[in-house]
Design a protein around this motif. Structure first.
Motif, PDB file in Angstrom:
ATOM      1  N   VAL A 135      21.292  -9.178   2.166  1.00  0.00           N
ATOM      2  CA  VAL A 135      20.804  -9.431   3.525  1.00  0.00           C
ATOM      3  C   VAL A 135      19.980 -10.717   3.564  1.00  0.00           C
ATOM      4  N   TYR A 136      19.189 -10.937   2.522  1.00  0.00           N
ATOM      5  CA  TYR A 136      18.378 -12.162   2.459  1.00  0.00           C
ATOM      6  C   TYR A 136      19.263 -13.407   2.473  1.00  0.00           C
ATOM      7  N   MET A 137      20.324 -13.403   1.672  1.00  0.00           N
ATOM      8  CA  MET A 137      21.203 -14.569   1.601  1.00  0.00           C
ATOM      9  C   MET A 137      21.926 -14.794   2.921  1.00  0.00           C
ATOM     10  N   ILE A 138      22.341 -13.717   3.567  1.00  0.00           N
ATOM     11  CA  ILE A 138      23.019 -13.853   4.860  1.00  0.00           C
ATOM     12  C   ILE A 138      22.064 -14.414   5.908  1.00  0.00           C
ATOM     13  N   ALA A 139      20.836 -13.908   5.913  1.00  0.00           N
ATOM     14  CA  ALA A 139      19.865 -14.303   6.940  1.00  0.00           C
ATOM     15  C   ALA A 139      19.346 -15.721   6.748  1.00  0.00           C
ATOM     16  N   THR A 140      19.202 -16.153   5.500  1.00  0.00           N
ATOM     17  CA  THR A 140      18.565 -17.445   5.232  1.00  0.00           C
ATOM     18  C   THR A 140      19.542 -18.557   4.865  1.00  0.00           C
ATOM     19  N   GLY A 141      20.749 -18.195   4.416  1.00  0.00           N
ATOM     20  CA  GLY A 141      21.677 -19.226   3.944  1.00  0.00           C
ATOM     21  C   GLY A 141      21.247 -19.823   2.623  1.00  0.00           C
ATOM     22  N   ASP A 142      20.395 -19.118   1.894  1.00  0.00           N
ATOM     23  CA  ASP A 142      19.836 -19.600   0.629  1.00  0.00           C
ATOM     24  C   ASP A 142      20.626 -19.011  -0.538  1.00  0.00           C
ATOM     25  N   VAL A 143      21.149 -19.884  -1.410  1.00  0.00           N
ATOM     26  CA  VAL A 143      21.938 -19.418  -2.556  1.00  0.00           C
ATOM     27  C   VAL A 143      21.138 -19.460  -3.859  1.00  0.00           C
ATOM     28  N   SER A 144      19.843 -19.690  -3.775  1.00  0.00           N
ATOM     29  CA  SER A 144      19.044 -19.855  -4.989  1.00  0.00           C
ATOM     30  C   SER A 144      18.940 -18.574  -5.814  1.00  0.00           C
ATOM     31  N   LEU A 145      19.319 -17.429  -5.240  1.00  0.00           N
ATOM     32  CA  LEU A 145      19.318 -16.195  -6.022  1.00  0.00           C
ATOM     33  C   LEU A 145      20.454 -16.182  -7.043  1.00  0.00           C
ATOM     34  N   LEU A 146      21.457 -17.035  -6.845  1.00  0.00           N
ATOM     35  CA  LEU A 146      22.527 -17.171  -7.824  1.00  0.00           C
ATOM     36  C   LEU A 146      22.043 -18.042  -8.975  1.00  0.00           C
ATOM     37  N   HIS A 147      22.749 -17.976 -10.099  1.00  0.00           N
ATOM     38  CA  HIS A 147      22.456 -18.909 -11.184  1.00  0.00           C
ATOM     39  C   HIS A 147      22.760 -20.327 -10.711  1.00  0.00           C
ATOM     40  N   GLY A 148      21.975 -21.270 -11.162  1.00  0.00           N
ATOM     41  CA  GLY A 148      22.136 -22.645 -10.716  1.00  0.00           C
ATOM     42  C   GLY A 148      23.522 -23.203 -10.950  1.00  0.00           C
ATOM     43  N   TYR A 149      24.150 -22.812 -12.068  1.00  0.00           N
ATOM     44  CA  TYR A 149      25.479 -23.353 -12.360  1.00  0.00           C
ATOM     45  C   TYR A 149      26.556 -22.771 -11.450  1.00  0.00           C
ATOM     46  N   HIS A 150      26.220 -21.719 -10.693  1.00  0.00           N
ATOM     47  CA  HIS A 150      27.188 -21.154  -9.765  1.00  0.00           C
ATOM     48  C   HIS A 150      27.291 -21.961  -8.470  1.00  0.00           C
ATOM     49  N   TYR A 151      26.313 -22.829  -8.222  1.00  0.00           N
ATOM     50  CA  TYR A 151      26.396 -23.650  -7.007  1.00  0.00           C
ATOM     51  C   TYR A 151      26.062 -25.116  -7.289  1.00  0.00           C
ATOM     52  N   ALA A 152      26.160 -25.511  -8.560  1.00  0.00           N
ATOM     53  CA  ALA A 152      25.813 -26.881  -8.949  1.00  0.00           C
ATOM     54  C   ALA A 152      26.683 -27.920  -8.254  1.00  0.00           C
ATOM     55  N   ASN A 153      27.948 -27.599  -8.015  1.00  0.00           N
ATOM     56  CA  ASN A 153      28.878 -28.566  -7.425  1.00  0.00           C
ATOM     57  C   ASN A 153      29.234 -28.251  -5.975  1.00  0.00           C
ATOM     58  N   VAL A 154      28.506 -27.338  -5.366  1.00  0.00           N
ATOM     59  CA  VAL A 154      28.812 -26.955  -3.983  1.00  0.00           C
ATOM     60  C   VAL A 154      28.303 -28.036  -3.032  1.00  0.00           C
ATOM     61  N   ALA A 155      29.161 -28.468  -2.121  1.00  0.00           N
ATOM     62  CA  ALA A 155      28.756 -29.463  -1.130  1.00  0.00           C
ATOM     63  C   ALA A 155      27.685 -28.866  -0.222  1.00  0.00           C
ATOM     64  N   PRO A 160      25.747 -22.785   3.294  1.00  0.00           N
ATOM     65  CA  PRO A 160      25.586 -21.598   4.155  1.00  0.00           C
ATOM     66  C   PRO A 160      26.773 -20.640   4.079  1.00  0.00           C
ATOM     67  N   ALA A 161      27.987 -21.188   4.011  1.00  0.00           N
ATOM     68  CA  ALA A 161      29.171 -20.328   3.928  1.00  0.00           C
ATOM     69  C   ALA A 161      29.182 -19.553   2.616  1.00  0.00           C
ATOM     70  N   LEU A 162      28.809 -20.224   1.524  1.00  0.00           N
ATOM     71  CA  LEU A 162      28.746 -19.544   0.232  1.00  0.00           C
ATOM     72  C   LEU A 162      27.684 -18.446   0.262  1.00  0.00           C
ATOM     73  N   ALA A 163      26.538 -18.749   0.855  1.00  0.00           N
ATOM     74  CA  ALA A 163      25.460 -17.761   0.932  1.00  0.00           C
ATOM     75  C   ALA A 163      25.889 -16.536   1.736  1.00  0.00           C
ATOM     76  N   THR A 164      26.569 -16.772   2.851  1.00  0.00           N
ATOM     77  CA  THR A 164      27.027 -15.651   3.677  1.00  0.00           C
ATOM     78  C   THR A 164      28.051 -14.803   2.937  1.00  0.00           C
ATOM     79  N   GLY A 165      29.013 -15.468   2.306  1.00  0.00           N
ATOM     80  CA  GLY A 165      30.038 -14.733   1.574  1.00  0.00           C
ATOM     81  C   GLY A 165      29.471 -13.946   0.408  1.00  0.00           C
ATOM     82  N   GLU A 166      28.597 -14.595  -0.371  1.00  0.00           N
ATOM     83  CA  GLU A 166      27.986 -13.901  -1.505  1.00  0.00           C
ATOM     84  C   GLU A 166      27.085 -12.761  -1.022  1.00  0.00           C
ATOM     85  N   GLY A 167      26.387 -12.997   0.089  1.00  0.00           N
ATOM     86  CA  GLY A 167      25.527 -11.954   0.636  1.00  0.00           C
ATOM     87  C   GLY A 167      26.314 -10.731   1.068  1.00  0.00           C
TER      88      GLY A 167
END
Length: 229
Positions: A135-155, A160-167
């Motif tokens: 719920v936090y990731m969906i509400a904030t669009g923050d992906v920092s709860l993932l490991h850094g290497y999971h979003y190192a190359n994300v534009a 926000p789309a990645l955060a929503t999907g992962e959330g």
């Protein structure tokens, strides 16, 4: 090193599974998994769960060996869920429940009502591990709860789309854990196992696998790979 550890864990798991298949000895399982299994069915229980353990060894190898392509991790997760589900189904079918005692139905000898309450409470607590961050990731669009290497190359535009999907996938994990634990309560508390408990276990297992696979595929899609390489 990760590949070596993966091979060791997979090898040990496979050896244990093969031992159970060859000997028909189910004593490698916890005692409450075969406490009410008739003696005549115990060799069959051992061989079935042993076969599922061999499948689990394959899943461990696919998930832990970093030299394999990303799709191997996804396949490994699916096989892991299938293997665990297969073991639980075999135990419930032969033992009359996943956790039983010689004294009768119930979790570790507890009454059916208490067994259900314990499983539901544990399921609710476990579900928070997926629901709260999801719920936090969906509400904030923050992906920092993932490991850094999971979003190192994300534009940046795709974050926000990645955060929503992962959330959403994490919410799915939370719901699946709750469903599985309530289903486990039903399997432990009643003998024979009720259909609703079996249905919850199946639904929870499918949702769990789908959520994990979705999380991995989303990372691969937006990040280019699981490890950001």
């Amino acid at each position: 090193m990760a590949d070596f550890i993966g091979v060791v864990i997979a090898g040990v798991t496979a050896l244990l599974g093969v031992y159970m298949i060859v000997t028909g000895d189910c004593r490698l399982l916890h005692g409450y998994h075969y406490a009410t299994t008739p003696e005549s069915e115990r060799p069959r229980l051992a061989r079935e769960t042993g076969a599922w353990m061999v499948l689990l060894s394959v899943s461990v190898a696919l998930m832990m060996m970093t030299s394999l392509p990303d799709w191997a991790t996804v396949v490994g997760v699916v096989l892991l869920v299938v293997g665990i589900a297969g073991m639980l189904v075999s135990i419930a079918r032969h033992n009359g429940g996943i956790v039983t005692s010689a004294a009768g139905a119930g979790l570790g000898g507890l009454s059916p009502r208490v067994s259900m309450a314990v499983c539901a409470a544990v399921g609710a607590l476990l579900s928070l591990g997926g629901l709260v961050p999801g719920v936090y990731m969906i509400a904030t669009g923050d992906v920092s709860l993932l490991h850094g290497y999971h979003y190192a190359n994300v534009a940046p535009a795709d974050v926000p789309a990645l955060a929503t999907g992962e959330g959403l996938a994490m919410v799915g994990l939370g719901v699946s854990l709750l469903a599985c634990m309530i289903g486990t309560g039903g399997l432990c508390a009643h003998r024979p196992a009720p259909r609703w408990a079996k249905a919850l276990m199946v639904a929870g297992g499918v949702l769990f696998a789908a959520s994990i696979v979705a999380m991995l595929l989303l990372i691969i899609h937006y990040n280019g790979s699981l490890m950001g390489e």
